[in-house]
Structures are given as C-alpha cells and as structure tokens.
Motif scaffolding. Structure first.
Motif, mmCIF file in Angstrom:
data_model
loop_
_atom_site.group_PDB
_atom_site.id
_atom_site.type_symbol
_atom_site.label_atom_id
_atom_site.label_comp_id
_atom_site.label_asym_id
_atom_site.label_seq_id
_atom_site.Cartn_x
_atom_site.Cartn_y
_atom_site.Cartn_z
ATOM 1 N N THR A 36 0.832 -1.204 0.000
ATOM 2 C CA THR A 36 0.000 0.000 0.000
ATOM 3 C C THR A 36 0.866 1.252 0.000
ATOM 4 O O THR A 36 0.625 2.192 -0.758
ATOM 5 C CB THR A 36 -0.934 0.009 1.227
ATOM 6 O OG1 THR A 36 -1.742 -1.165 1.202
ATOM 7 C CG2 THR A 36 -1.810 1.242 1.250
ATOM 8 N N GLU A 40 1.092 4.087 -2.943
ATOM 9 C CA GLU A 40 0.856 5.510 -2.671
ATOM 10 C C GLU A 40 2.043 6.351 -3.134
ATOM 11 O O GLU A 40 1.871 7.430 -3.703
ATOM 12 C CB GLU A 40 0.601 5.730 -1.176
ATOM 13 C CG GLU A 40 -0.721 5.190 -0.693
ATOM 14 C CD GLU A 40 -0.858 5.207 0.821
ATOM 15 O OE1 GLU A 40 0.136 5.521 1.527
ATOM 16 O OE2 GLU A 40 -1.955 4.882 1.310
ATOM 17 N N ARG A 41 3.230 5.857 -2.877
ATOM 18 C CA ARG A 41 4.443 6.594 -3.272
ATOM 19 C C ARG A 41 4.542 6.687 -4.787
ATOM 20 O O ARG A 41 4.879 7.728 -5.337
ATOM 21 C CB ARG A 41 5.667 5.890 -2.686
ATOM 22 C CG ARG A 41 6.994 6.523 -3.012
ATOM 23 C CD ARG A 41 7.149 7.836 -2.233
ATOM 24 N NE ARG A 41 8.415 8.444 -2.526
ATOM 25 C CZ ARG A 41 9.513 8.302 -1.808
ATOM 26 N NH1 ARG A 41 9.491 7.585 -0.704
ATOM 27 N NH2 ARG A 41 10.621 8.896 -2.148
ATOM 28 N N GLU A 43 2.078 6.645 -6.889
ATOM 29 C CA GLU A 43 1.042 7.578 -7.324
ATOM 30 C C GLU A 43 1.479 9.027 -7.096
ATOM 31 O O GLU A 43 1.313 9.883 -7.969
ATOM 32 C CB GLU A 43 -0.258 7.293 -6.565
ATOM 33 C CG GLU A 43 -1.420 8.138 -7.014
ATOM 34 C CD GLU A 43 -2.691 7.804 -6.262
ATOM 35 O OE1 GLU A 43 -3.437 8.737 -5.942
ATOM 36 O OE2 GLU A 43 -2.927 6.603 -5.997
#
Length: 133
Positions: A36, A40-41, A43
């Motif tokens: 996760t 996120e990183r 994105e």
C-alpha cells in the motif's frame, strides 16, 4: 537510516527476523501494508512528474507566444533583471556620544543601549541627556 529499514533492505537480516519474531499472518499483513505504501508513493511521484510535465508544456507555450509576438525571451529576462531593487534606508545620525578607554563612541538611540552608556547612567547617576551630541 533506522534499524528497521536496514533490516528490511537486507535479505539475510529480514529472513532471520522473519523466522524468529513473526508468524506467517503477521508477515502477510506487513507485506500488504508495505505494498500500500509503495503504491501511494508511486502515485505521488507520478502526480509530481505530471505536474512538472504540464509546467514545462506551459513554459514552452509561453515561449512560443512571446516569439510569435516578436519578443525575445532573453530580452524579457534582461528587463526583469533590470528592475530596481529596494534601496536601503539611510543610516540614522548618532544622537549620543560617550567615551570608552579614551575612545569616543556614538549611539543612535536605536536598539540595545551600549553597556558603557548604561553603566554610566545606572552607577554614576548620569542622565541620558548628559550624552546628547
């Protein structure tokens, strides 16, 4: 780098810790959370790259508009560089004069009062008016 990340980034250390301290379920949960964080990183970095790309495209478009209007971008930069900068204010004239070790010194009356002047006022009973120029 913290010890946790050193362990995560070293395969041997990670295997040793995984065998000794974690169950398979805990490792699976940690893997999901790590995936996760990685997603996120990715994105966030993709958004950052996209914003930078858009900025570059806008700069290119503005440059083309300037050239189309007959303005050299270098001329524009030179004009911006020639803008007058804020001038410093003129120094204030000295208002008080006092002597330290036979050397005359002055003070504008602004900021912290010089120690020799303060001592003369406090210990010798003089007034600030006694030092006016």
């Amino acid at each position: 780098m913290s010890d946790v990340f050193k362990t995560l980034l070293n395969l041997r250390s990670l295997r040793a810790v995984a065998r000794e301290e974690f169950t398979l379920e805990q490792l699976q949960e940690a893997l999901e959370k790590l995936q996760t964080v990685v997603a996120e990183r990715k994105e966030a970095e993709a958004e950052s790259r996209q914003a930078e790309k858009e900025k570059e495209e806008k700069l290119k478009a503005y440059r083309q508009m300037l050239i189309a209007d007959g303005i050299d971008p270098e001329e524009l930069l030179a004009t911006l560089a020639d803008t007058p900068k804020k001038s410093k204010r003129t120094p204030r004239p000295a208002k008080y004069k006092f002597t330290v070790d036979g050397e005359d010194r002055t003070w504008t009356g602004q900021g912290r009062m010089p120690a020799p002047l303060r001592e003369a006022i406090e210990n010798e009973g003089k007034s600030l008016d006694d030092f006016l120029i």
